[in-house]
Design a protein around this motif. Structure first.
Motif, mmCIF file in Angstrom:
data_model
loop_
_atom_site.group_PDB
_atom_site.id
_atom_site.type_symbol
_atom_site.label_atom_id
_atom_site.label_comp_id
_atom_site.label_asym_id
_atom_site.label_seq_id
_atom_site.Cartn_x
_atom_site.Cartn_y
_atom_site.Cartn_z
ATOM 1 N N PRO A 1 0.820 -1.220 0.000
ATOM 2 C CA PRO A 1 0.000 0.000 0.000
ATOM 3 C C PRO A 1 0.851 1.267 0.000
ATOM 4 C CG PRO A 1 -0.766 -1.570 1.650
ATOM 5 C CD PRO A 1 0.564 -2.071 1.168
ATOM 6 N N ALA A 2 0.396 2.274 -0.715
ATOM 7 C CA ALA A 2 1.094 3.562 -0.723
ATOM 8 C C ALA A 2 1.161 4.136 0.687
ATOM 9 C CB ALA A 2 0.387 4.533 -1.664
ATOM 10 N N LEU A 3 0.115 3.899 1.485
ATOM 11 C CA LEU A 3 0.103 4.356 2.872
ATOM 12 C C LEU A 3 1.270 3.759 3.647
ATOM 13 C CD1 LEU A 3 -1.410 5.868 5.147
ATOM 14 C CD2 LEU A 3 -2.686 3.760 5.555
ATOM 15 N N PHE A 4 1.535 2.474 3.420
ATOM 16 C CA PHE A 4 2.659 1.785 4.077
ATOM 17 C C PHE A 4 3.982 2.424 3.675
ATOM 18 C CE2 PHE A 4 6.019 -1.377 3.478
ATOM 19 C CZ PHE A 4 6.161 -1.873 4.759
ATOM 20 N N GLN A 5 4.115 2.744 2.392
ATOM 21 C CA GLN A 5 5.366 3.329 1.893
ATOM 22 C C GLN A 5 5.633 4.688 2.522
ATOM 23 O OE1 GLN A 5 4.797 3.177 -2.392
ATOM 24 N NE2 GLN A 5 4.094 1.053 -2.220
ATOM 25 N N ILE A 6 4.604 5.518 2.608
ATOM 26 C CA ILE A 6 4.767 6.838 3.223
ATOM 27 C C ILE A 6 5.060 6.698 4.715
ATOM 28 C CG2 ILE A 6 3.559 8.991 3.776
ATOM 29 C CD1 ILE A 6 1.931 8.515 1.153
ATOM 30 N N TYR A 7 4.372 5.785 5.353
ATOM 31 C CA TYR A 7 4.564 5.548 6.786
ATOM 32 C C TYR A 7 6.000 5.101 7.073
ATOM 33 C CZ TYR A 7 3.056 4.251 11.517
ATOM 34 O OH TYR A 7 2.899 4.179 12.880
ATOM 35 N N MET A 8 6.524 4.211 6.235
ATOM 36 C CA MET A 8 7.886 3.712 6.445
ATOM 37 C C MET A 8 8.935 4.794 6.223
ATOM 38 S SD MET A 8 7.877 0.663 7.557
ATOM 39 C CE MET A 8 9.576 0.146 7.251
ATOM 40 N N VAL A 9 8.689 5.676 5.258
ATOM 41 C CA VAL A 9 9.634 6.771 5.028
ATOM 42 C C VAL A 9 9.706 7.667 6.259
ATOM 43 C CG1 VAL A 9 10.067 8.870 3.693
ATOM 44 C CG2 VAL A 9 9.405 6.774 2.514
ATOM 45 N N HIS A 10 8.548 7.986 6.811
ATOM 46 C CA HIS A 10 8.519 8.938 7.930
ATOM 47 C C HIS A 10 8.900 8.291 9.255
ATOM 48 C CE1 HIS A 10 7.372 12.812 9.637
ATOM 49 N NE2 HIS A 10 6.766 12.155 10.614
ATOM 50 N N PHE A 11 8.214 7.206 9.604
ATOM 51 C CA PHE A 11 8.426 6.591 10.908
ATOM 52 C C PHE A 11 9.488 5.487 10.868
ATOM 53 C CE2 PHE A 11 4.038 8.221 11.065
ATOM 54 C CZ PHE A 11 4.162 9.079 12.145
ATOM 55 N N GLY A 12 9.559 4.785 9.734
ATOM 56 C CA GLY A 12 10.566 3.739 9.621
ATOM 57 C C GLY A 12 11.974 4.298 9.661
ATOM 58 N N LEU A 13 12.212 5.323 8.841
ATOM 59 C CA LEU A 13 13.532 5.947 8.862
ATOM 60 C C LEU A 13 13.784 6.657 10.189
ATOM 61 C CD1 LEU A 13 13.796 7.447 5.247
ATOM 62 C CD2 LEU A 13 14.781 5.326 6.120
ATOM 63 N N GLY A 14 12.703 7.150 10.792
ATOM 64 C CA GLY A 14 12.858 7.804 12.092
ATOM 65 C C GLY A 14 13.402 6.869 13.146
ATOM 66 N N ILE B 1 5.413 9.283 -2.182
ATOM 67 C CA ILE B 1 4.671 9.303 -3.443
ATOM 68 C C ILE B 1 5.619 9.127 -4.625
ATOM 69 C CG2 ILE B 1 3.192 10.690 -4.941
ATOM 70 C CD1 ILE B 1 2.002 11.976 -2.482
ATOM 71 N N THR B 2 6.800 9.722 -4.545
ATOM 72 C CA THR B 2 7.794 9.563 -5.615
ATOM 73 C C THR B 2 8.202 8.110 -5.762
ATOM 74 O OG1 THR B 2 8.657 11.808 -5.255
ATOM 75 C CG2 THR B 2 10.081 10.258 -6.429
ATOM 76 N N PHE B 3 8.418 7.438 -4.637
ATOM 77 C CA PHE B 3 8.769 6.018 -4.657
ATOM 78 C C PHE B 3 7.686 5.214 -5.364
ATOM 79 C CE2 PHE B 3 8.606 1.749 -2.903
ATOM 80 C CZ PHE B 3 9.935 1.346 -2.939
ATOM 81 N N ASN B 4 6.441 5.493 -5.020
ATOM 82 C CA ASN B 4 5.321 4.788 -5.627
ATOM 83 C C ASN B 4 5.212 5.102 -7.117
ATOM 84 O OD1 ASN B 4 2.190 4.665 -6.327
ATOM 85 N ND2 ASN B 4 2.550 3.282 -4.611
ATOM 86 N N ASN B 5 5.311 6.375 -7.462
ATOM 87 C CA ASN B 5 5.239 6.775 -8.870
ATOM 88 C C ASN B 5 6.312 6.092 -9.703
ATOM 89 O OD1 ASN B 5 3.066 8.484 -8.545
ATOM 90 N ND2 ASN B 5 4.288 10.340 -8.377
ATOM 91 N N ALA B 6 7.538 6.090 -9.200
ATOM 92 C CA ALA B 6 8.649 5.516 -9.949
ATOM 93 C C ALA B 6 8.429 4.041 -10.233
ATOM 94 C CB ALA B 6 9.961 5.719 -9.183
ATOM 95 N N GLY B 7 7.889 3.321 -9.258
ATOM 96 C CA GLY B 7 7.642 1.902 -9.460
ATOM 97 C C GLY B 7 6.614 1.632 -10.540
ATOM 98 N N TYR B 8 5.504 2.363 -10.484
ATOM 99 C CA TYR B 8 4.458 2.169 -11.485
ATOM 100 C C TYR B 8 4.899 2.649 -12.865
ATOM 101 C CZ TYR B 8 0.737 0.597 -8.385
ATOM 102 O OH TYR B 8 -0.038 -0.158 -7.532
ATOM 103 N N LEU B 9 5.589 3.791 -12.912
ATOM 104 C CA LEU B 9 6.031 4.325 -14.193
ATOM 105 C C LEU B 9 7.081 3.426 -14.838
ATOM 106 C CD1 LEU B 9 6.254 8.107 -13.270
ATOM 107 C CD2 LEU B 9 4.604 7.048 -14.811
ATOM 108 N N ALA B 10 7.962 2.842 -14.030
ATOM 109 C CA ALA B 10 8.973 1.934 -14.578
ATOM 110 C C ALA B 10 8.317 0.741 -15.254
ATOM 111 C CB ALA B 10 9.918 1.469 -13.468
ATOM 112 N N GLU B 11 7.248 0.239 -14.659
ATOM 113 C CA GLU B 11 6.533 -0.884 -15.268
ATOM 114 C C GLU B 11 5.808 -0.439 -16.539
ATOM 115 O OE1 GLU B 11 5.496 -4.971 -15.320
ATOM 116 O OE2 GLU B 11 7.044 -3.765 -14.329
ATOM 117 N N ASN B 12 5.258 0.788 -16.524
ATOM 118 C CA ASN B 12 4.641 1.327 -17.737
ATOM 119 C C ASN B 12 5.664 1.473 -18.856
ATOM 120 O OD1 ASN B 12 2.094 1.549 -16.583
ATOM 121 N ND2 ASN B 12 2.396 3.650 -15.908
#
Length: 221
Positions: A69-82, A98-109
């Motif tokens: 989930p994108a929510l998980f990715q944002i959460y890990m960036v903020h609290f995981g790295l913290g 959001i950039t991490f998520n975008n890059a993954g989907y765009l790379a597949e596109n």
């Protein structure tokens, strides 16, 4: 019994604040797309490089971005790295997530778009004396971006909607964050979030229609 009294005046008076939040939302979405496209191109090159390590890095990125989930990715960036002592602002955490998520989907596109381009295109460029890098950058990549144009538009819309996930990292300057604070002060939930929904809708419709007009103009042939 339905006895709710609508007070649209309060919401309309707060419209300038909500529009300021909408600008922050647009800023995050545009930056995340711009950086995401660059990263996605790099990931695509990695996957085509023939080097196992680079291909593994790219594949791992894409798999995580697309299957968590994108929510998980944002959460890990903020609290995981913290957890490791790396403390980022809510704005930066949301942008990176959001950039991490975008890059993954765009790379597949982009990978799918490359499959639609005949191998003869690259071979013809090489026969003209271009290096592999020049052939990719001057011949293959423009066609890849053209084929991926409308999917990129969809990802831009998704990026705008994903900004609302900034609530999980206490982001309060984007459209959703501003709306939440206004609601907390006035308790006019329906009015404020209905207006926020309209603003989100208008932003995404403008982007979609603009993209269609650009595609019709730029890709007529």
């Amino acid at each position: 019994m339905f006895n709710y009294n609508f007070r649209w005046g309060q919401a309309l008076n707060s419209l300038p604040q909500m529009l300021e939040g909408a600008l922050v939302t647009m800023e995050i979405a545009i930056l995340s797309m711009a950086v995401g496209i660059v990263v996605a191109i790099v990931l695509t090159v990695f996957r085509l490089s023939g080097r196992r390590l680079l291909a593994a890095v790219a594949t791992t990125w894409v798999e995580i971005a697309r299957n968590t989930p994108a929510l998980f990715q944002i959460y890990m960036v903020h609290f995981g790295l913290g957890s490791f002592g790396i403390h980022l602002s809510p704005y930066l955490s949301l942008l990176i997530g959001i950039t991490f998520n975008n890059a993954g989907y765009l790379a597949e596109n982009f990978r799918g778009a490359l499959k639609a381009i005949p191998d003869t295109q690259a071979r013809a460029a090489r026969s003209l004396g271009m290096s592999a890098g020049q052939a990719f950058g001057s011949v293959v990549m423009p066609q890849m971006l053209r084929i991926s144009f409308l999917p990129m538009t969809n990802q831009m819309v998704w990026a705008i909607l994903m900004t609302s996930l900034g609530a999980v990292v206490a982001m309060n300057t984007d459209l959703y964050g501003v709306t939440s604070e206004l609601n907390a002060r006035t308790f006019r939930t329906f009015e404020f979030f209905a207006m926020a929904a309209v603003i989100f809708y208008l932003i995404t419709k403008v982007i979609t229609l603009t993209a269609r007009l650009l595609a019709a103009r730029l890709f007529r042939y």
